[in-house]
Design an enzyme around this catalytic site. Structure first.
Site, short mmCIF file in Angstrom:
data_model
loop_
_atom_site.label_atom_id
_atom_site.label_comp_id
_atom_site.label_asym_id
_atom_site.label_seq_id
_atom_site.Cartn_x
_atom_site.Cartn_y
_atom_site.Cartn_z
N GLU A 51 9.32 22.03 82.28
CA GLU A 51 10.62 22.10 81.63
C GLU A 51 10.40 22.68 80.25
OE1 GLU A 51 8.72 19.39 81.74
OE2 GLU A 51 8.58 19.03 79.57
N LYS B 63 0.62 25.28 70.93
CA LYS B 63 0.83 24.96 72.35
C LYS B 63 -0.04 25.78 73.29
CE LYS B 63 5.32 22.76 72.34
NZ LYS B 63 5.86 22.94 70.97
N SER C 64 1.34 23.65 62.49
CA SER C 64 1.35 23.79 63.96
C SER C 64 1.95 25.09 64.46
CB SER C 64 2.08 22.60 64.58
OG SER C 64 3.38 22.46 64.04
C1 LIG Z 1 6.39 21.88 70.16
C2 LIG Z 1 6.02 21.93 68.74
C3 LIG Z 1 5.73 20.78 67.99
C4 LIG Z 1 5.87 19.38 68.53
O1 LIG Z 1 5.02 19.05 69.58
P1 LIG Z 1 3.78 18.06 69.43
O2 LIG Z 1 3.43 17.79 70.84
O3 LIG Z 1 4.25 16.84 68.69
O4 LIG Z 1 2.74 18.79 68.68
C5 LIG Z 1 5.31 20.91 66.68
N1 LIG Z 1 5.19 22.12 66.10
C6 LIG Z 1 5.48 23.26 66.77
C7 LIG Z 1 5.34 24.56 66.06
C8 LIG Z 1 5.91 23.20 68.11
O5 LIG Z 1 6.20 24.34 68.75
#
Ligand SMILES: *Cc1c(COP(=O)(O)O)cnc(C)c1O
Length: 403
Positions: A120, A98, A387
């Protein structure tokens, strides 16, 4: 259906912010005009060499990019087929992808002379990433969060406070993400001139899906180059979890025109697609308008957004970015689902085979790779977008599994 095969495929909005029939502009004229200013500023800024230099420096010295592409040898042996590589977004500052779009959005807000950044947050991941960047850039940050989530997610709330962010508790309705969106939005429109709304994924009205995709596309650019340096080829498959769809769009973006690369988005089927406890938007959603844009979303019989569920709170959203709806329709990306139980298995497999604790969100993508590695075969390879890291999930997972 459009014939895109063997053609260069670029996913970008038309003049009305649409991807096929999905996406679109804000309906309210005042809001649309504010969004158009953001779009114009964005298109100007990405042509500016100074902006690029600033981004390059922040990515390298602040986020810690490039994130490694790691060959998970023991996990691959465990899965018994294709080689599994991990794009290590979990190693970024703040522990997830993010930060990539938060840096871009806040820098854009600063360049536009905005005084305050608002958003938010559900579980607090977007809130913390945004508060971090606002501290770095010296701009006021206001995060709206449901009272129920505030009580559930104390560590993230405390991080935001330490970072100097104003956390606004929202007590209306179910006091969760949906009400937090409304509250943040109401606060945003009180001063469109000085406020900047920083959306946390490839969702919302134009130009936000485009902006967030742009800033996340670094993930795919790096992954493609790193994989090519390691193997001189392309991967057979690229896999990412899909909540709103930003980490997945980020890594898919560079592979869209490589039609031999299978692109897989993984949604949470939670306690099962036959129950109402899931958030598999692209699998079960219907067309409609949600939070100012058109997409597939999970609806009840009256067309209202359903209450969704996932063990991974970052995937718990009834809608999804317009790009994904479009990519599903033209058949370029396949969307599959993973249950809570499969996710937990993958969480432990990666932790114990590689010493890498994944976020529960990311563990959905890992689970797909483990499940399909054998079918793909030994001569194939999969890149999983990892992610985020799972520090935030450790207590919860143990409380679930220690019985
Ligand atoms: C917020 C989040 C997601 C989901 O958000 P996307 O917009 O679909 O990428 C996925 N993995 C992590 C670690 C997150 O914090």
């Amino acid at each position: 259906m459009m014939n895109y095969k063997n053609k260069k495929l670029i996913v970008e909005p038309d003049g009305n912010g649409l991807y096929g029939i999905y996406g679109g502009e804000a309906e309210n004229p005042e809001l649309r005009s504010a969004m158009n200013k953001i779009r114009d500023a964005f298109h100007n800024i990405i042509k500016d060499v100074k902006f690029h230099d600033e981004m390059i420096e922040l990515k390298r010295f602040y986020i810690g990019r490039p994130s490694p592409l790691y060959f998970a040898k023991r996990l691959s042996e465990h899965a018994g087929g294709a080689k599994i590589f991990l794009k290590r977004e979990d190693l970024n500052h703040t522990g997830a992808h993010k930060i990539n779009h938060c840096i871009g959005e806040v820098l854009l807000a600063k360049k536009m002379g905005k005084k305050k950044v608002l958003a938010e947050t559900g579980a607090g991941q977007h809130g913390v990433a945004l508060a971090t960047v606002c501290a770095l850039m010296g701009i006021e940050c206001e995060i709206h969060m449901g009272q129920v989530d505030i009580e559930k997610e104390k560590p993230n709330v405390n991080k935001m406070k330490v970072l100097g962010c104003n956390v606004i508790p929202v007590t209306a309705g179910s006091a969760t993400l949906k009400e937090a969106v409304d509250s943040a939005f109401n606060s945003y429109v009180t001063d469109l001139k000085n406020n900047f709304y920083a959306i946390g994924s490839v969702v919302g009205p134009a130009p936000f899906p485009e902006i967030v995709q742009y800033f996340q596309s670094i993930v795919g650019q790096e992954a493609k180059q790193q994989f090519s340096e390691l193997t001189n080829t392309l991967p057979s498959a690229v896999v990412a979890c899909v909540g709103g769809g930003s980490n997945s769009m980020g890594i898919f973006n560079s592979f869209l025109s490589d039609h031999e690369v299978q692109l897989i988005g993984v949604e949470p089927s939670g306690k099962g697609l036959q129950t109402d406890k899931h958030a598999a938007t692209l699998t079960k959603g219907k067309f409609g308008s949600l939070h100012g844009f058109k997409c597939l979303y999970l609806q009840d019989e009256n067309g209202n957004p359903s209450d969704t569920y996932s063990i991974a709170s970052g995937l718990d959203y009834p809608g999804v970015g317009p790009q994904h709806c479009y990519l599903r329709d033209i058949g370029r990306v396949e969307y599959h689902t993973i249950t809570d139980d499969e996710c937990l298995d993958a969480f432990f497999s990666l932790s114990r085979k590689e010493g890498i604790i994944p976020a529960l969100e990311s563990a959905h993508a890992v689970a797909w790779a483990i499940k399909n590695a054998r079918k793909l075969g030994n001569d194939k390879s999969i890149i999983v977008n990892l992610s985020g890291r799972g520090d935030k999930d450790v207590d919860f997972v143990l409380s679930k599994t220690a019985s």
